[in-house]
Design a protein around this motif. Structure first.
Motif, short mmCIF file in Angstrom:
data_model
loop_
_atom_site.label_atom_id
_atom_site.label_comp_id
_atom_site.label_asym_id
_atom_site.label_seq_id
_atom_site.Cartn_x
_atom_site.Cartn_y
_atom_site.Cartn_z
N ILE A 129 0.91 -1.09 -0.09
CA ILE A 129 0.25 0.22 0.19
C ILE A 129 0.37 1.25 -0.04
CG2 ILE A 129 -0.79 1.47 1.82
CD1 ILE A 129 -3.02 -0.29 0.09
N LYS A 130 2.00 1.29 0.38
CA LYS A 130 2.77 2.42 1.16
C LYS A 130 3.21 2.97 -0.30
CE LYS A 130 5.29 5.47 3.10
NZ LYS A 130 4.69 6.77 2.74
N GLN A 131 3.93 1.48 -1.17
CA GLN A 131 4.58 1.93 -2.43
C GLN A 131 3.56 2.59 -2.92
OE1 GLN A 131 5.87 -1.86 -2.56
NE2 GLN A 131 8.45 -1.72 -2.96
N ILE A 132 2.32 2.16 -3.18
CA ILE A 132 1.68 2.78 -4.63
C ILE A 132 1.27 4.33 -3.94
CG2 ILE A 132 -0.84 2.66 -4.67
CD1 ILE A 132 -0.63 -0.94 -4.23
N GLN A 133 0.81 4.82 -3.02
CA GLN A 133 0.33 5.55 -2.17
C GLN A 133 1.83 6.58 -2.90
OE1 GLN A 133 0.52 4.78 1.94
NE2 GLN A 133 -2.16 4.37 1.49
N ASP A 134 2.90 5.87 -2.75
CA ASP A 134 3.67 6.77 -3.20
C ASP A 134 3.94 7.06 -4.71
OD1 ASP A 134 4.95 7.31 -0.56
OD2 ASP A 134 6.48 5.48 -0.53
N ILE B 181 -0.60 25.78 11.60
CA ILE B 181 0.07 25.21 11.08
C ILE B 181 -0.88 24.40 9.63
CG2 ILE B 181 1.18 22.79 11.53
CD1 ILE B 181 2.29 23.07 13.55
N THR B 182 -0.19 24.75 8.87
CA THR B 182 -1.20 23.28 8.02
C THR B 182 -1.55 22.22 7.89
OG1 THR B 182 -1.82 26.13 7.07
CG2 THR B 182 -2.44 24.10 5.24
N VAL B 183 -2.60 21.55 7.73
CA VAL B 183 -1.70 20.42 7.51
C VAL B 183 -2.59 19.74 6.12
CG1 VAL B 183 -3.29 17.58 8.04
CG2 VAL B 183 -2.59 19.39 9.43
N LYS B 184 -2.28 19.58 4.98
CA LYS B 184 -2.20 19.17 3.46
C LYS B 184 -2.61 17.94 2.93
CE LYS B 184 0.73 23.19 2.73
NZ LYS B 184 1.68 23.86 1.69
N SER B 185 -2.96 17.94 1.99
CA SER B 185 -3.14 16.44 1.49
C SER B 185 -1.96 16.08 1.01
CB SER B 185 -4.88 16.45 0.48
OG SER B 185 -4.27 15.31 -0.40
N PRO B 186 -1.82 14.30 1.40
CA PRO B 186 -0.43 14.04 0.69
C PRO B 186 -0.52 13.28 -0.39
CG PRO B 186 -1.84 12.61 2.83
CD PRO B 186 -2.43 14.25 2.81
N MET B 187 -1.92 13.37 -0.57
CA MET B 187 -2.22 13.20 -2.17
C MET B 187 -3.36 13.58 -2.50
SD MET B 187 -3.97 8.90 -0.58
CE MET B 187 -2.60 9.14 0.12
N ILE B 188 -3.56 13.15 -4.18
CA ILE B 188 -5.37 13.45 -5.30
C ILE B 188 -6.15 12.24 -4.88
CG2 ILE B 188 -6.29 13.89 -7.22
CD1 ILE B 188 -3.53 14.89 -7.83
N GLY B 189 -7.83 13.08 -4.12
CA GLY B 189 -8.68 11.69 -3.90
C GLY B 189 -9.56 12.55 -3.54
N THR B 190 -10.34 12.04 -2.56
CA THR B 190 -12.12 13.10 -2.32
C THR B 190 -11.99 12.44 -0.81
OG1 THR B 190 -13.38 11.66 -3.63
CG2 THR B 190 -14.87 11.91 -2.37
N MET C 49 -8.76 6.49 -5.55
CA MET C 49 -8.51 4.95 -6.66
C MET C 49 -9.07 3.23 -6.06
SD MET C 49 -4.27 5.42 -8.84
CE MET C 49 -4.97 2.97 -8.99
N LYS C 50 -10.19 3.85 -4.58
CA LYS C 50 -11.29 3.18 -4.53
C LYS C 50 -9.69 2.51 -2.64
CE LYS C 50 -14.15 3.02 -6.56
NZ LYS C 50 -15.11 3.98 -7.04
N LEU C 51 -8.85 3.52 -3.13
CA LEU C 51 -8.46 3.19 -1.59
C LEU C 51 -8.77 4.14 -0.89
CD1 LEU C 51 -4.69 2.22 -3.11
CD2 LEU C 51 -6.72 0.43 -2.37
N PHE C 52 -8.82 3.85 0.29
CA PHE C 52 -9.45 4.95 1.56
C PHE C 52 -8.49 4.70 2.92
CE2 PHE C 52 -13.02 3.08 -0.16
CZ PHE C 52 -14.20 4.53 -0.12
N ASN C 53 -7.33 6.14 2.38
CA ASN C 53 -6.74 6.54 3.14
C ASN C 53 -6.60 6.76 4.69
OD1 ASN C 53 -3.71 5.38 1.40
ND2 ASN C 53 -5.52 6.29 -0.19
N GLU C 54 -6.58 6.44 5.47
CA GLU C 54 -5.94 7.36 6.42
C GLU C 54 -4.95 8.04 6.82
OE1 GLU C 54 -7.06 4.71 10.05
OE2 GLU C 54 -9.04 4.86 10.32
N ILE C 55 -5.64 9.91 7.26
CA ILE C 55 -4.57 10.93 7.39
C ILE C 55 -4.50 11.40 8.57
CG2 ILE C 55 -3.77 13.00 6.33
CD1 ILE C 55 -4.64 11.32 3.94
#
Length: 159
Positions: free
Chosen positions: A5-10, A82-91, A122-128
């Motif tokens: 999963i980590k490699q896919i997120q990267d 402090i601004t928390v930013k999105s680590p990826m494109i998604g919903t 991409m149908k993966l739910f990533n907890e931030i």
């Protein structure tokens, strides 16, 4: 060879930053295809992934008086936060599902490792998870809205 999963997120982050529209990798035991503009109907105020950078630095924003002061005001208002930013494109999702409580609300105290939201890509739910401790001052994205890579999600008062 398979990807975790980590490699896919990267890889998703890399594709988002690179500005390419599609990347396909095929090995004998797996295949992955990443398309950044697959669902253009979800992109509300932007164009493909590379465009927000161009928009932010384009002379058009300087020629239009309204956006420039807004950016300045935002920078002044948020300087102590402090601004928390999105680590990826998604919903962006504020809760684990419909009818479930929000992970955080304005005024909540958070600590490092606290789940703030979910970004679905991409149908993966990533907890931030939070990388800072403090209090949620503002939530900058509406629930179930698309987010870009590095888009501000939360303002946190670290004091």
């Amino acid at each position: 060879m398979s990807m975790d999963i980590k490699q896919i997120q990267d890889l998703i982050k890399f594709v988002a930053k690179s500005g390419v529209n599609e990347v396909a990798i095929e090995e004998k035991d797996f295949k992955i295809t990443i398309k950044t503009n697959q669902e253009p109907t979800f992109v509300t105020a932007t164009v493909p992934a590379a465009a927000p950078v161009a928009v932010a630095t384009a002379p058009a924003s300087a020629a239009t008086p309204a956006p420039a002061p807004a950016a300045t005001v935002t920078a002044e208002d948020t300087s102590k936060f402090i601004t928390v930013k999105s680590p990826m494109i998604g919903t962006f999702y504020r809760s684990a599902g419909p009818g479930k409580p929000n992970f955080v609300n304005v005024g909540d105290e958070i600590s490092v490792g606290k789940v703030l939201c979910i970004v679905e890509a991409m149908k993966l739910f990533n907890e931030i998870e939070s990388e800072v401790s403090g209090k949620i001052v503002k939530i900058l994205v509406d629930d179930a809205k698309p987010v870009e890579y590095d888009q501000p999600l939360f303002l946190v008062d670290p004091s």
